[in-house]
Motif scaffolding. Structure first.
Motif, PDB file in Angstrom:
ATOM      1  N   ASP A 315       0.842   2.121   3.544  1.00 16.67           N
ATOM      2  CA  ASP A 315       1.077   2.491   4.936  1.00 16.67           C
ATOM      3  C   ASP A 315      -0.278   2.787   5.568  1.00 16.67           C
ATOM      4  O   ASP A 315      -0.957   3.752   5.181  1.00 16.67           O
ATOM      5  CB  ASP A 315       1.979   3.728   5.025  1.00 16.67           C
ATOM      6  N   PHE A 316      -0.682   1.954   6.514  1.00 15.23           N
ATOM      7  CA  PHE A 316      -1.984   2.105   7.146  1.00 15.23           C
ATOM      8  C   PHE A 316      -1.822   2.676   8.558  1.00 15.23           C
ATOM      9  O   PHE A 316      -0.902   2.297   9.290  1.00 15.23           O
ATOM     10  CB  PHE A 316      -2.710   0.766   7.225  1.00 15.23           C
ATOM     11  N   VAL A 317      -2.727   3.551   8.936  1.00 13.92           N
ATOM     12  CA  VAL A 317      -2.760   4.128  10.277  1.00 13.92           C
ATOM     13  C   VAL A 317      -4.031   3.648  10.969  1.00 13.92           C
ATOM     14  O   VAL A 317      -5.123   3.677  10.385  1.00 13.92           O
ATOM     15  CB  VAL A 317      -2.760   5.670  10.220  1.00 13.92           C
ATOM     16  N   GLY A 318      -3.878   3.191  12.207  1.00  7.94           N
ATOM     17  CA  GLY A 318      -5.055   2.712  12.907  1.00  7.94           C
ATOM     18  C   GLY A 318      -4.802   2.451  14.368  1.00  7.94           C
ATOM     19  O   GLY A 318      -3.799   2.899  14.946  1.00  7.94           O
ATOM     20  N   VAL A 319      -5.714   1.700  14.961  1.00  2.00           N
ATOM     21  CA  VAL A 319      -5.680   1.359  16.379  1.00  2.00           C
ATOM     22  C   VAL A 319      -5.662  -0.155  16.498  1.00  2.00           C
ATOM     23  O   VAL A 319      -6.371  -0.864  15.772  1.00  2.00           O
ATOM     24  CB  VAL A 319      -6.915   1.948  17.092  1.00  2.00           C
ATOM     25  N   GLU A 320      -4.847  -0.672  17.411  1.00  2.00           N
ATOM     26  CA  GLU A 320      -4.790  -2.115  17.633  1.00  2.00           C
ATOM     27  C   GLU A 320      -6.174  -2.644  18.026  1.00  2.00           C
ATOM     28  O   GLU A 320      -6.838  -2.101  18.920  1.00  2.00           O
ATOM     29  CB  GLU A 320      -3.797  -2.434  18.752  1.00  2.00           C
ATOM     30  N   GLY A 360      -1.052  -8.007  14.900  1.00  2.00           N
ATOM     31  CA  GLY A 360      -1.194  -6.615  14.465  1.00  2.00           C
ATOM     32  C   GLY A 360      -2.488  -6.287  13.762  1.00  2.00           C
ATOM     33  O   GLY A 360      -2.513  -5.432  12.860  1.00  2.00           O
ATOM     34  N   ALA A 361      -3.604  -6.924  14.151  1.00  2.00           N
ATOM     35  CA  ALA A 361      -4.903  -6.583  13.575  1.00  2.00           C
ATOM     36  C   ALA A 361      -5.266  -5.145  13.929  1.00  2.00           C
ATOM     37  O   ALA A 361      -5.061  -4.700  15.066  1.00  2.00           O
ATOM     38  CB  ALA A 361      -5.973  -7.537  14.096  1.00  2.00           C
ATOM     39  N   LEU A 362      -5.801  -4.412  12.958  1.00  2.00           N
ATOM     40  CA  LEU A 362      -6.054  -2.979  13.130  1.00  2.00           C
ATOM     41  C   LEU A 362      -7.480  -2.582  12.785  1.00  2.00           C
ATOM     42  O   LEU A 362      -8.108  -3.173  11.902  1.00  2.00           O
ATOM     43  CB  LEU A 362      -5.109  -2.168  12.235  1.00  2.00           C
ATOM     44  N   LEU A 363      -7.948  -1.553  13.461  1.00  2.00           N
ATOM     45  CA  LEU A 363      -9.058  -0.735  12.985  1.00  2.00           C
ATOM     46  C   LEU A 363      -8.403   0.457  12.299  1.00  2.00           C
ATOM     47  O   LEU A 363      -7.780   1.300  12.945  1.00  2.00           O
ATOM     48  CB  LEU A 363      -9.953  -0.279  14.140  1.00  2.00           C
ATOM     49  N   VAL A 364      -8.520   0.531  10.997  1.00  2.00           N
ATOM     50  CA  VAL A 364      -7.749   1.472  10.186  1.00  2.00           C
ATOM     51  C   VAL A 364      -8.548   2.725   9.891  1.00  2.00           C
ATOM     52  O   VAL A 364      -9.727   2.659   9.520  1.00  2.00           O
ATOM     53  CB  VAL A 364      -7.316   0.805   8.865  1.00  2.00           C
ATOM     54  N   VAL A 365      -7.878   3.884  10.042  1.00  2.00           N
ATOM     55  CA  VAL A 365      -8.507   5.167   9.728  1.00  2.00           C
ATOM     56  C   VAL A 365      -7.736   5.947   8.658  1.00  2.00           C
ATOM     57  O   VAL A 365      -8.264   6.897   8.079  1.00  2.00           O
ATOM     58  CB  VAL A 365      -8.660   6.045  10.988  1.00  2.00           C
ATOM     59  N   GLY A 366      -6.484   5.569   8.410  1.00  2.00           N
ATOM     60  CA  GLY A 366      -5.660   6.316   7.455  1.00  2.00           C
ATOM     61  C   GLY A 366      -4.926   5.398   6.499  1.00  2.00           C
ATOM     62  O   GLY A 366      -4.654   4.231   6.805  1.00  2.00           O
ATOM     63  N   MET A 367      -4.583   5.959   5.331  1.00  2.00           N
ATOM     64  CA  MET A 367      -3.926   5.168   4.283  1.00  2.00           C
ATOM     65  C   MET A 367      -3.011   6.075   3.473  1.00  2.00           C
ATOM     66  O   MET A 367      -3.474   7.064   2.878  1.00  2.00           O
ATOM     67  CB  MET A 367      -5.006   4.538   3.396  1.00  2.00           C
ATOM     68  N   ASN A 368      -1.725   5.785   3.493  1.00  2.00           N
ATOM     69  CA  ASN A 368      -0.753   6.544   2.708  1.00  2.00           C
ATOM     70  C   ASN A 368      -0.824   8.058   2.957  1.00  2.00           C
ATOM     71  O   ASN A 368      -0.855   8.867   2.031  1.00  2.00           O
ATOM     72  CB  ASN A 368      -0.914   6.243   1.217  1.00  2.00           C
ATOM     73  N   GLY A 369      -0.867   8.413   4.227  1.00  2.00           N
ATOM     74  CA  GLY A 369      -0.774   9.828   4.580  1.00  2.00           C
ATOM     75  C   GLY A 369      -2.063  10.608   4.581  1.00  2.00           C
ATOM     76  O   GLY A 369      -2.043  11.831   4.743  1.00  2.00           O
TER      77      GLY A 369
END
Length: 533
Positions: A315-320, A360-369
């Motif tokens: 589960d990745f968290v980021g910005v479009e 859905g390409a992302l700049l990711v800042v988070g991973m698995n919580g």
């Protein structure tokens, strides 16, 4: 003794270089920089062999190999320097110059970083010359003492012999004590310096605190989109399939960084430039002010062999990414986005793919919580679903340049990999494992399949050259994720080859043709051999 002197000199050089690098730039440690140079200059077949043979331990194996080579070089240099120090000094100088060259030619050179290999060279020469002088004096005293003893044994005056030995005794003791003390000091100091450098590089920059702070910010943030919960029917762990969500500790890691770049989230910046109407410079605060999304995505490495495990889901968290690029005003002719990592590594991504609606390409800042782990790109990485990682998943991201494929080449394309690399439809058999011994009758076969970003429509399994049996598919989480499957086969006694193949939602079934990963990903049907008795 000459070999020990040479070993201590090289050890002192490595330790002092590592310590200075810890203060200035961890990647400028000459020991690490030489390892990085080996990775950059190695032929592609050698790199692929290391990945397949050692997996994520390939970097440790490389550094261990360099250490062994240094011991061998020190041994040769020590033998050559038994009578005079010059050959041993020359060996230390050559090694030092190699360290300087490795740092100077690194993609992410910081001028101050040259101080580390220069210090290593100077310390190495100083220690080698000083210890060689002490060792030579002690050896000469030992030879003189042996000669005096032989004279006494041949009938020389006993009184005179005792008197001479007594006069030399304190001096001899002082020389040997000085040599032993200096050697011990160099040994302890070298290990202490290397350890201190490692500590400064890993924790002295506040990375752990920065990650914890970012994790708290993400936990309190408002999201524009949340990933749906993973249903229990999405995997078959009781049959031996991998968990649907891969833990951060188990998520595959493939990169060329011997030293994980250390950047605090508070210090991170991203430059968007090149063929754009306006350049952008973003900080972490700027990024987190944008709508945050959470998505479940399966990532796949192009080096994954048929049936391999270089594929994971999180589960990745980021910005479009697409809206951000549109804000910069992309030149219509800019068909490539070159992403640059903190360590100088580059990847080229097709602009059209990133801008594709629904991609859905992302700049990711988070991973698995939590915030990204350092080895997975903290503080920010890029992910483009449906493309192999070497063209889409830059870790430790610092720069995005809009350009063209014709104008700019990148790291892996320079080494023979394809320009564009969409993920190929593939599957894997997780259970039973190869060479298992099974009881006759109904046998459960289970595994995983992936075809990002279109999704899996079906999987088939067969025993030997028998008919294909359609597998039961687990609940689909999304087209950008893998999909688990299971099937039953009736097996009689004997050896059997179990084979699987997947079909994606476009109706394309993976080919049986076996192709190695280079240049754009492996193909072929996975199979395992089992014995039924």
């Amino acid at each position: 003794m000459a070999i020990a002197v040479e070993l201590l000199a090289i050890l002192a050089a490595v330790g002092s270089g590592h310590l200075v690098a810890g203060f200035l730039a961890p990647s400028s440690s000459p020991f690490v920089a030489i390892g990085d140079a080996v990775v950059r200059l190695s032929p592609q077949p050698v790199v692929e062999f290391a990945k397949s043979a050692f997996g994520t331990a390939d970097k440790l194996v490389l550094l261990a190999g360099i250490a062994v080579l240094l011991v061998l070089v020190a041994t040769v240099g020590g033998v050559a320097a038994r009578r005079r120090p010059a050959p041993g000094t020359a060996v230390v100088i050559v090694l030092g110059l190699l360290g300087i060259a490795a740092v100077a030619t690194a993609p992410a050179l910081q001028p101050a970083g040259l101080l580390a290999p220069v210090t290593a060279l100077l310390v190495g020469v100083l220690v080698q010359r000083s210890l060689h002088r002490l060792a030579t004096a002690a050896a000469a005293e030992h030879r003189a003492e042996a000669g005096a003893g032989a004279s006494v044994g041949a009938g020389a005056s006993v009184g005179a012999g005792n008197h001479g030995a007594g006069a030399r005794g304190p001096a001899r003791l002082r020389r040997r004590t000085a040599l032993t003390g200096a050697s011990a000091a160099v040994l302890v100091g070298s290990f202490a310096a290397a350890g201190g450098g490692a500590a400064l590089a890993s924790s002295g920059r506040g990375i752990a605190d920065s990650r914890a702070a970012l994790t708290r910010r993400l936990a309190a943030a408002r999201f524009a989109e949340r990933a749906p919960a993973i249903p229990g029917s999405a995997a078959f762990p009781d049959l031996g399939t991998t968990p649907f969500i891969t833990s951060n500790a188990d998520f595959y890691r493939i990169d060329v960084a011997l030293r994980i770049p250390a950047v605090r989230a508070e210090d991170w910046t991203l430059r968007v430039h090149g063929r754009v109407a306006r350049e952008l410079a973003l900080t972490m605060d700027d990024l987190l002010e944008r709508p945050l999304v959470e998505r479940t995505i399966t990532m796949t490495c192009v080096s994954n062999t048929v049936g391999g495990n270089l594929v994971s889901t999180a589960d990745f968290v980021g910005v479009e990414l697409a809206p951000l690029l549109r804000e910069a005003g992309i030149d219509p002719g800019a068909d490539q986005i070159v992403a640059t990592s903190r360590d100088g590594w580059t990847a080229g991504t097709p602009t059209a793919t990133v801008l594709e609606p629904g991609r859905g390409a992302l700049l990711v800042v988070g991973m698995n919580g939590e915030a990204l782990p350092p080895e997975h790109g903290f503080p920010v990485r890029m992910i483009v679903p449906g493309l192999y990682g070497y063209v889409s998943a830059t870790k430790w991201l610092t720069e995005l340049e809009l350009t063209t494929f014709a104008q700019r080449s990148v790291y892996w394309r320079d080494r023979g990999w394809a320009e564009r690399a969409p993920i190929k439809t593939q599957c894997r058999i997780d259970a039973p494992v190869g060479f298992s011994r099974l009881a006759p009758g109904r046998v459960q076969v289970a595994g995983v399949a992936w075809a990002q970003p279109v999704g899996i429509a079906g999987v088939e399994v067969r025993a030997d050259d028998g008919p294909w049996v359609r597998a039961e598919l687990a609940t689909e989480v999304g087209p950008n994720t893998w999909r688990m499957w299971r099937a039953e086969l009736d097996l009689g006694s004997g050896s059997h080859t179990l084979t699987a193949r997947a079909t994606d939602r476009r109706g394309d079934t993976q080919t049986a043709e076996r192709v190695d990963p280079i240049p754009d990903g492996a193909t072929g049907w996975p199979s395992v051999i089992v014995t039924v008795a």
